[in-house]
Design a protein around this motif. Structure first.
Motif, short mmCIF file in Angstrom:
data_model
loop_
_atom_site.label_atom_id
_atom_site.label_comp_id
_atom_site.label_asym_id
_atom_site.label_seq_id
_atom_site.Cartn_x
_atom_site.Cartn_y
_atom_site.Cartn_z
N GLY A 111 57.19 29.90 71.82
CA GLY A 111 57.68 31.14 72.40
C GLY A 111 58.58 30.94 73.59
N SER A 112 58.30 31.68 74.67
CA SER A 112 59.15 31.60 75.86
C SER A 112 58.94 30.30 76.63
N GLY A 113 58.00 29.46 76.20
CA GLY A 113 57.80 28.15 76.80
C GLY A 113 58.98 27.22 76.59
N ILE A 114 59.98 27.66 75.83
CA ILE A 114 61.19 26.87 75.64
C ILE A 114 62.07 26.88 76.89
N ALA A 115 61.84 27.81 77.81
CA ALA A 115 62.72 27.97 78.98
C ALA A 115 62.90 26.69 79.79
N PRO A 116 61.84 26.04 80.27
CA PRO A 116 62.08 24.83 81.07
C PRO A 116 62.61 23.67 80.23
N CYS A 143 64.36 31.99 70.47
CA CYS A 143 65.17 32.15 71.68
C CYS A 143 66.18 31.00 71.77
N PHE A 144 67.34 31.31 72.29
CA PHE A 144 68.42 30.33 72.49
C PHE A 144 68.93 29.71 71.19
N GLU A 145 68.71 30.37 70.06
CA GLU A 145 69.11 29.82 68.76
C GLU A 145 70.60 29.47 68.74
N SER A 146 71.42 30.24 69.43
CA SER A 146 72.86 29.96 69.43
C SER A 146 73.19 28.64 70.13
N SER A 147 72.25 28.05 70.86
CA SER A 147 72.47 26.78 71.56
C SER A 147 72.02 25.56 70.75
N PHE A 148 71.30 25.77 69.66
CA PHE A 148 70.70 24.64 68.93
C PHE A 148 71.73 23.62 68.45
N ASP A 149 72.86 24.07 67.91
CA ASP A 149 73.88 23.13 67.44
C ASP A 149 74.45 22.32 68.60
N GLU A 150 74.69 22.97 69.73
CA GLU A 150 75.20 22.26 70.91
C GLU A 150 74.18 21.24 71.41
#
Length: 192
Positions: A111-116, A143-150
């Motif tokens: 979940g939101s534990g991806i933040a750090p 969350c932040f799926e648009s960053s996964f490729d980068e």
């Protein structure tokens, strides 16, 4: 704030901070205490942006709850009280490297534990080879799926979404992150 996932259960916000506070943030995984005023119950939020002492703004990922709509639904110019930067963060270099070179890194979040972990990945010190097992209930909670490729191309970190309540037509990993890791360990043992 803007929705950080399709379900809109989490929001991503950016908060301008004093330059002295920005300079205190040195290690991904550090956090701040956050409140609207003295009467508001404080939140402890991990900073989701990478440490950049010359950038006087922090990003946060916040899961919406009944008690935090004061921040998740706040107007753009809302003033908030922020503590100094707290915690030791994730001391990456001493834990993930031998002879100064980071080795393969396994990361786990739900979940939101991806933040750090976003901060750790985008900080660029994981060594270019890693895997993030990311547990969520369904695709709308990524969350932040648009960053996964980068993250894969620029930082060498592959994200493995693992869904506990996937849609029927979902073709990816299902269950829980520990099960996905066990499956990968078994597959590597069988092929090696």
């Amino acid at each position: 704030s803007e929705a950080a996932c399709a379900s809109k259960s989490c929001v991503s916000i950016t908060v301008e901070v004093p330059s002295e506070t920005a300079k205190e943030y040195k290690i991904p995984g550090q956090y701040v205490q956050f409140r609207l005023n003295e009467e508001t119950k404080p939140l402890f939020l991990a900073i989701s942006s990478a440490p950049k002492p010359d950038v006087a703004a922090f990003e946060f990922l916040i899961k919406k709850t009944d008690n935090n709509d004061w921040i998740t639904d706040a107007a753009v110019d809302t003033k908030v009280e922020l503590s100094q930067v707290l915690g030791g963060g994730f001391p990456i270099e001493p834990n993930f490297s031998e002879d100064g070179e980071p080795k393969d890194v396994l990361l786990f979040a739900a979940g939101s534990g991806i933040a750090p972990l976003k901060a750790a990945i985008e900080g660029g010190k994981l060594g270019g080879s890693g895997k993030l097992y990311y547990g969520i209930r369904n695709p709308e909670e990524l969350c932040f799926e648009s960053s996964f490729d980068e993250w894969a191309s620029e930082y060498g970190v592959e994200v493995v979404p693992v869904m506990s309540q996937p849609p029927k037509d979902y073709k990816g990993r299902t269950g829980y992150v520990q099960k996905a890791l066990e499956e990968d360990k078994s597959a590597n043992a069988d092929s090696g």
